[in-house]
Scaffold this motif. Structure first.
Motif, short mmCIF file in Angstrom:
data_model
loop_
_atom_site.label_atom_id
_atom_site.label_comp_id
_atom_site.label_asym_id
_atom_site.label_seq_id
_atom_site.Cartn_x
_atom_site.Cartn_y
_atom_site.Cartn_z
N ASP A 1 2.27 6.17 13.48
CA ASP A 1 3.07 6.69 13.34
C ASP A 1 4.04 6.20 12.85
N VAL A 2 4.29 7.13 11.90
CA VAL A 2 5.85 6.07 10.80
C VAL A 2 6.86 6.49 11.44
N ASN A 3 7.03 7.21 12.46
CA ASN A 3 8.42 6.66 13.32
C ASN A 3 8.83 5.67 13.71
N LEU A 4 7.87 5.04 14.06
CA LEU A 4 8.26 3.38 14.23
C LEU A 4 8.48 2.41 13.21
N SER A 5 8.88 3.31 12.77
CA SER A 5 9.69 1.88 10.82
C SER A 5 10.89 2.71 11.03
N LYS A 6 11.90 2.20 10.78
CA LYS A 6 13.41 2.69 10.66
C LYS A 6 13.69 3.98 9.43
N PRO A 7 12.88 3.71 8.17
CA PRO A 7 13.46 4.96 7.57
C PRO A 7 12.38 6.11 7.99
N ARG A 8 10.79 5.57 8.78
CA ARG A 8 10.15 6.85 9.19
C ARG A 8 9.53 6.96 8.59
N THR A 9 8.52 5.92 7.27
CA THR A 9 7.83 6.12 6.18
C THR A 9 6.68 5.76 6.76
N GLN A 10 6.55 4.21 7.19
CA GLN A 10 5.20 3.83 7.48
C GLN A 10 5.32 3.33 8.91
N ALA A 11 3.80 3.61 9.41
CA ALA A 11 3.28 3.40 10.65
C ALA A 11 2.14 2.13 10.76
N CYS A 12 2.13 2.09 11.44
CA CYS A 12 1.06 0.10 11.46
C CYS A 12 -0.33 0.60 10.52
N ALA A 13 -0.59 1.97 10.71
CA ALA A 13 -1.90 2.14 9.73
C ALA A 13 -1.75 1.94 8.33
N THR A 14 -0.46 1.77 7.86
CA THR A 14 0.12 1.92 6.72
C THR A 14 -0.50 0.32 6.45
N CYS A 15 -0.67 -0.89 6.38
CA CYS A 15 -0.44 -2.09 6.43
C CYS A 15 -1.87 -2.34 6.99
N HIS A 16 -2.35 -1.32 8.06
CA HIS A 16 -3.94 -2.58 8.80
C HIS A 16 -4.35 -0.51 8.35
N ASP A 17 -5.09 -0.39 7.41
CA ASP A 17 -5.92 0.71 6.76
C ASP A 17 -6.59 0.83 7.13
N PRO A 18 -7.24 1.81 8.49
CA PRO A 18 -8.83 2.31 8.29
C PRO A 18 -9.49 1.82 7.11
N GLY A 19 -9.22 2.99 6.65
CA GLY A 19 -10.30 2.99 4.99
C GLY A 19 -10.33 1.77 4.26
N HIS A 20 -9.81 0.25 5.02
CA HIS A 20 -9.90 -0.31 4.43
C HIS A 20 -10.16 -1.67 4.77
N ALA A 21 -10.60 -1.95 6.00
CA ALA A 21 -10.85 -2.96 7.15
C ALA A 21 -9.63 -2.93 7.53
N PHE A 22 -9.21 -2.40 7.99
CA PHE A 22 -7.60 -2.60 8.71
C PHE A 22 -6.65 -3.33 7.61
N THR A 23 -6.89 -3.64 6.81
CA THR A 23 -5.75 -4.47 6.00
C THR A 23 -5.14 -4.11 4.94
N ASP A 24 -4.51 -4.45 4.04
CA ASP A 24 -3.68 -3.21 3.17
C ASP A 24 -4.02 -3.63 1.96
N PRO A 25 -4.18 -2.39 1.15
CA PRO A 25 -5.04 -2.07 -0.04
C PRO A 25 -3.85 -1.52 -1.30
N ARG A 26 -2.70 -1.87 -1.15
CA ARG A 26 -1.78 -1.49 -1.88
C ARG A 26 -0.77 -2.77 -2.57
N PRO A 27 -1.52 -1.97 -4.05
CA PRO A 27 -0.84 -3.37 -4.81
C PRO A 27 0.90 -3.39 -4.79
N THR A 28 1.35 -4.33 -5.05
CA THR A 28 2.65 -4.58 -4.70
C THR A 28 3.37 -5.63 -6.29
N LEU A 29 4.58 -5.69 -6.57
CA LEU A 29 4.33 -6.01 -7.34
C LEU A 29 4.03 -7.24 -7.50
N ALA A 30 3.49 -8.13 -6.29
CA ALA A 30 3.25 -9.77 -6.23
C ALA A 30 1.55 -9.27 -6.24
#
Length: 164
Positions: free
Chosen positions: A44-73
């Motif tokens: 549920d993305v509604n559990l983030s302030k801007p309603r854009t990110q869920a727990c599954a966003t950072c704990h992606d089931p398709g990536h062993a429940f880790t965060d596959p997204r690249p950042t500046l770091a």
């Protein structure tokens, strides 16, 4: 269940976040089990302030429940719900979280268990309450705001009434 604004909804939700497969009861609109309710909350993305990110966003089931997204770091840290904030580290896998023993120290002085990389949350309920309230992760102001977000969903409200 009595809802008092003291965070009962968030505490309950936190305890359920690492659970099973979502299936709704079409007759009542409620999830049939704590596991199904937990999965709905996890995605549920509604559990983030801007309603854009869920727990599954950072704990992606398709990536062993880790965060596959690249950042500046690179992938050393996870990106916050605001699209700019960077966490202290990449989200750890959530795949084995329920098997981790409570945080503690063995007789030989070795620390074991807990949640997060550093064991700062003793168990799942404490861990699951952390990211929604962290200003650089999901950014909700407090437990009352998190509980209100849960209760604004009629299916969640029906589930809380039916299951608890």
């Amino acid at each position: 269940m009595t809802r008092t604004g003291t965070g009962t909804g968030l505490t309950l939700a936190a305890a359920l976040l690492a659970c099973g497969a979502a299936s709704a009861d079409p007759e009542e609109g409620a999830y049939r089990s704590p596991e199904a309710f937990g999965e709905a909350l996890f995605f549920d993305v509604n559990l983030s302030k801007p309603r854009t990110q869920a727990c599954a966003t950072c704990h992606d089931p398709g990536h062993a429940f880790t965060d596959p997204r690249p950042t500046l770091a690179g992938r050393a840290v996870s990106l916050g719900a605001d699209g700019q904030s960077l966490g202290d580290r990449n989200a750890p896998t959530a795949a084995y979280a329920r098997f981790s023993p409570p945080f503690g120290q063995r007789a030989d002085g070795t620390y074991v268990g807990g949640q997060f990389h550093d064991g700062r949350a003793a168990g799942l309920a404490e861990q699951a309450a952390g990211p929604p309230l962290n200003p650089i992760e999901m950014g909700l102001a407090d437990v009352d705001e998190a509980a209100a977000r849960i209760l604004e969903n009629p299916r969640y409200d029906a589930t809380l009434s039916a299951l608890y």
